[in-house]
Design a protein around this motif. Structure first.
Motif, PDB file in Angstrom:
ATOM      1  N   VAL A 132      34.577 -17.913 -23.946  1.00  0.00           N
ATOM      2  CA  VAL A 132      35.038 -16.551 -23.710  1.00  0.00           C
ATOM      3  C   VAL A 132      34.035 -15.811 -22.835  1.00  0.00           C
ATOM      4  CG1 VAL A 132      35.728 -14.388 -24.785  1.00  0.00           C
ATOM      5  CG2 VAL A 132      36.193 -16.563 -25.949  1.00  0.00           C
ATOM      6  N   ALA A 133      34.467 -15.470 -21.629  1.00  0.00           N
ATOM      7  CA  ALA A 133      33.631 -14.680 -20.726  1.00  0.00           C
ATOM      8  C   ALA A 133      33.659 -13.229 -21.181  1.00  0.00           C
ATOM      9  CB  ALA A 133      34.137 -14.792 -19.299  1.00  0.00           C
ATOM     10  N   ILE A 134      32.508 -12.589 -21.135  1.00  0.00           N
ATOM     11  CA  ILE A 134      32.381 -11.191 -21.535  1.00  0.00           C
ATOM     12  C   ILE A 134      31.811 -10.439 -20.351  1.00  0.00           C
ATOM     13  CG2 ILE A 134      31.342  -9.585 -23.166  1.00  0.00           C
ATOM     14  CD1 ILE A 134      30.977 -12.061 -25.045  1.00  0.00           C
ATOM     15  N   LYS A 135      32.584  -9.493 -19.851  1.00  0.00           N
ATOM     16  CA  LYS A 135      32.144  -8.734 -18.681  1.00  0.00           C
ATOM     17  C   LYS A 135      32.300  -7.247 -18.958  1.00  0.00           C
ATOM     18  CE  LYS A 135      32.527  -8.169 -13.807  1.00  0.00           C
ATOM     19  NZ  LYS A 135      32.575  -8.828 -12.579  1.00  0.00           N
ATOM     20  N   THR A 136      31.223  -6.517 -18.722  1.00  0.00           N
ATOM     21  CA  THR A 136      31.239  -5.073 -18.879  1.00  0.00           C
ATOM     22  C   THR A 136      31.070  -4.446 -17.501  1.00  0.00           C
ATOM     23  OG1 THR A 136      30.319  -5.258 -21.100  1.00  0.00           O
ATOM     24  CG2 THR A 136      30.128  -3.110 -20.021  1.00  0.00           C
ATOM     25  N   THR A 137      31.989  -3.556 -17.178  1.00  0.00           N
ATOM     26  CA  THR A 137      31.961  -2.843 -15.901  1.00  0.00           C
ATOM     27  C   THR A 137      32.170  -1.365 -16.178  1.00  0.00           C
ATOM     28  OG1 THR A 137      32.937  -4.779 -14.839  1.00  0.00           O
ATOM     29  CG2 THR A 137      32.979  -2.716 -13.596  1.00  0.00           C
ATOM     30  N   ASN A 138      31.253  -0.556 -15.692  1.00  0.00           N
ATOM     31  CA  ASN A 138      31.333   0.902 -15.901  1.00  0.00           C
ATOM     32  C   ASN A 138      31.523   1.257 -17.373  1.00  0.00           C
ATOM     33  OD1 ASN A 138      31.063   1.407 -13.124  1.00  0.00           O
ATOM     34  ND2 ASN A 138      33.252   1.106 -12.833  1.00  0.00           N
TER      35      ASN A 138
END
Length: 149
Positions: A132-138
């Protein structure tokens, strides 16, 4: 877990040993406990394990080994979920990286909430190795399954 940078030409065995001790050993112990108890296991790897990372060779290799471990334990019947964050918002990371844009850092509390939801929905025990990729943007965090073997 821990992090260490360094290109291949700057290879240091002490850095590799530290990464092994803080990332791979705990993953093996967690896999062993899960396999013995019949419980699913959740391991923390890194987005960097999915592609070449010439400025952090040992780190990428250790995290790729965590992925392999999860796939192997899942192949033997123990469900495994591998978390692939970029940068976690932890006190250690804040201390190491100083003033930076935290909008791309993932709060650990968001991962915990997501895991609770996955557990309640029965998605942690599906009998596969799920990455599971976890990406936080803004400041907004997204979870996306990148592999479900």
């Amino acid at each position: 877990g821990s992090w260490s940078g360094g290109a291949a030409k700057d290879a240091r065995l002490d850095a590799l040993d530290a990464l092994y001790s803080s990332n791979l050993r705990p993953s093996l112990l967690a896999c062993s406990l899960a396999a013995s108890s019949g419980s699913p296991v959740v391991l923390t790897s890194a987005h960097a394990s999915l592609h070449p990372c010439p400025q952090m060779v040992a780190y990428g290799a250790i995290k790729a080994a965590v992925n392999h471990m999860a796939a192997s334990v899942a192949a033997s019947g123990t469900p495994a979920t591998v978390l692939l964050p970029a940068v976690l918002d932890t006190p250690a990371n804040r201390a190491a990286m100083g003033e930076t844009d935290l909008g791309s850092w993932t709060p650990c509390s968001e991962i915990a909430e997501w895991l609770v939801g996955e557990y309640r929905e029965g998605r942690l025990g599906e009998g596969k190795a799920r990455m599971v990729a976890i990406k936080t943007t803004n400041g907004k965090t997204a979870f996306s399954v990148v592999a479900n073997d």
